[in-house]
Enzyme design. Structure first.
Site, short mmCIF file in Angstrom:
data_model
loop_
_atom_site.label_atom_id
_atom_site.label_comp_id
_atom_site.label_asym_id
_atom_site.label_seq_id
_atom_site.Cartn_x
_atom_site.Cartn_y
_atom_site.Cartn_z
N HIS A 74 0.80 -1.23 0.00
CA HIS A 74 0.00 0.00 0.00
C HIS A 74 0.83 1.28 0.00
CE1 HIS A 74 -3.65 -2.33 0.21
NE2 HIS A 74 -3.08 -3.07 1.15
N ARG A 83 -10.66 -6.01 6.99
CA ARG A 83 -9.64 -5.90 5.94
C ARG A 83 -8.26 -6.25 6.50
NH1 ARG A 83 -8.70 -7.70 1.96
NH2 ARG A 83 -7.23 -6.78 0.52
N CYS A 117 -5.85 -9.02 4.98
CA CYS A 117 -4.49 -8.72 4.52
C CYS A 117 -3.48 -9.63 5.22
CB CYS A 117 -4.13 -7.26 4.76
SG CYS A 117 -4.82 -6.13 3.54
#
Lengths: 278, 103, 112
Positions: free
Chosen positions: A196, A235, A239
């Protein structure tokens, strides 16, 4: 004489060294946002809340179609009903939050001086339930995600405003979140930042990796791959599994601190939740 | 029960030669599982438990239950090796994470 | 006599590592395209890959890219040892792939 000089030098150097290792959230924020603005000069700061859609025309076109009939609309409506429903003791969620819980989602996660811990919105909702004699809900999906979706919708467009107070415990939590974000883990040896930050905007198979900047702003969100609305913690769990690491507990200090750091990095960006993602 | 566990660990310490010669016993398998479990505890405390480690441990326990001590021991040794890799990774990251930080 | 000579040649071939067998190449392709194994196409584009990512370099004329097979093995085994900034997983070191599987992936990639 020599000794005196050494002592003097060390006295002078010590506070400097200490200053360098002290967490400085405000400086981090500037550096973090600056990094993305410099790397993607065509994407304005506020647009980062739209995540992958800045980087893929096909995903953007699909998204525009999807939000004509927003898939999270039911969650917001259900969340409002739940939010307005009285507990057995006659009180509602509104009694637990400033401003009756309306337009305040942008201030979470919040540092709680009483417990010395970070409290994300989901944890605050559960605390409210427990304080009013109700059982805790799952922090990842379902009713709690719906309530969060509704509360977040009342903050739509408000600038994210997470505070790290001058409390060593708050600074330590912030720093722990930062370290978690940048530490590689799992059999695949990825950090949150690997995908990210470093690979932000690139394609992992057909999917665009969302930049960390703006990432928290549209949670909770509807993910087509989930088929329903989920929270930021959901999330995180996903991840962690993707990098082949065992996820932390949904209400763990690690995830609270991680959310604290990541959301702080988004300070100033507008809330855009609930959102929709592929 | 505590005494029993202690006994297992002792036996485990005494029979590594037998274990490596693939003559796995209930005791040697249990001792390999205990060793893996200790390393996994360390990995978890460093917030870096691998999914493959947990899966290998599950295999080890299942094989032990089914009486396949050789398979149990092999899986436990594998779990420990994976846990050690994750511990090594987590230790290294305590110094290395700053290299990934953007300023 | 001819048969003995043939056996001799067949035996020598793999030792010299001159060419991979079609079976090895097929095995390598399967590993490269399986998400729980190599999952190479998640990050690398190569001819024939379906919905490939673009995080890592395009794998084209791979033999020219990495002529040294030993180096290629090292990259897949633990690229971080060579380049600390890489985000390529250490497939060998972290026991995601076995040495045999890595070699099969190399055999496959050398056809690209």
């Amino acid at each position: 004489m020599k000794l005196a000089l050494i002592v003097l030098a060390s006295l002078w150097a010590a506070p400097l060294a200490q200053a360098a290792s002290q967490p400085d959230p405000a400086a981090d924020l500037q550096g973090f946002q600056g990094y993305f603005l410099k790397r993607f000069p065509k994407v304005p700061l506020a647009a980062y809340v739209n995540g992958p859609y800045n980087f893929s025309k096909s995903e953007r076109d699909q998204w525009k179609q999807i939000i004509e009939f927003p898939p999270y609309a039911f969650a917001v409506a259900d969340g409002k009903t739940l939010f307005d429903t009285k507990f057995a003791n006659g009180k509602t969620y509104a009694s637990c939050f400033p401003n009756g819980g309306i337009g305040i989602a942008q201030t979470y996660p919040m540092f709680d001086a009483k417990t010395g811990r970070v409290v994300p919105l989901g944890v605050a909702i559960n605390r409210c339930r427990v304080a009013n004699g109700a059982a805790k809900l799952s922090l990842t999906t379902g009713k709690l995600a719906d309530i969060e979706a509704y509360m977040t919708s009342t903050s739509d467009g408000k600038p994210i405003d997470v505070v790290v107070p001058h409390d060593p415990r708050a600074l330590a939590a912030y720093q722990a979140g930062k370290e978690y974000f940048y530490s590689r883990r799992g059999q695949l040896n990825f950090s949150c930042a690997s995908c990210h930050v470093q690979a932000a905007g690139m394609h992992l198979r057909g999917d665009v990796l969302a930049p960390a900047l703006g990432l928290t702003a549209s949670f909770p969100l509807y993910r087509s791959s989930w088929g329903d609305v989920g929270t930021l913690v959901r999330r995180f769990i996903g991840c962690n599994k993707k990098v082949k690491a065992e996820p932390e507990a949904a209400d763990s200090t690690a995830y609270r601190d991680l959310a604290y750091f990541m959301t702080y990095m988004n300070n100033g960006l507008p809330i855009a939740g609930p959102g929709a993602r592929p | 029960m505590k005494g029993f566990r202690c006994g297992l660990v002792l036996v485990g310490l005494l029979v590594p030669v037998a274990a490596s010669a693939a003559v796995a016993s209930k005791a040697s398998a249990a001792s390999a599982i205990a060793a893996a479990q200790a390393e996994m505890k360390l990995a978890a405390s460093m917030q870096d438990q691998w999914i493959a480690t947990v899966a290998a441990m599950k295999d080890a326990r299942l094989a032990l239950k089914q009486g396949d001590f050789a398979a149990a021991e092999t899986a436990a040794v594998h779990a420990k090796a994976l846990a050690s890799l994750s511990v090594e990774q987590a230790k290294a990251q305590r110094a290395l994470w700053v290299n990934e930080a953007v300023h | 006599m001819k048969a003995i000579a043939a056996i001799f040649v067949v035996c020598l071939m793999p030792c010299a590592a001159l060419a991979a067998t079609p079976a090895e190449i097929a095995a390598g392709q399967k590993i490269a395209e399986t998400t729980t194994l190599g999952n190479c196409d998640a990050c690398h584009m190569f001819q024939g890959a379906d919905e490939a990512g673009n995080i890592g370099p395009v794998l084209k004329d791979v033999r020219a890219m990495v002529p040294d097979r030993k180096l290629f093995y090292a990259i897949i085994y633990d690229e971080e040892a060579r380049n600390p900034q890489t985000i390529m997983p250490a497939f060998g070191k972290n026991q995601i792939l076995t040495p045999k599987q890595i070699n099969e992936v190399i055999d496959f990639m050398y056809t690209k």
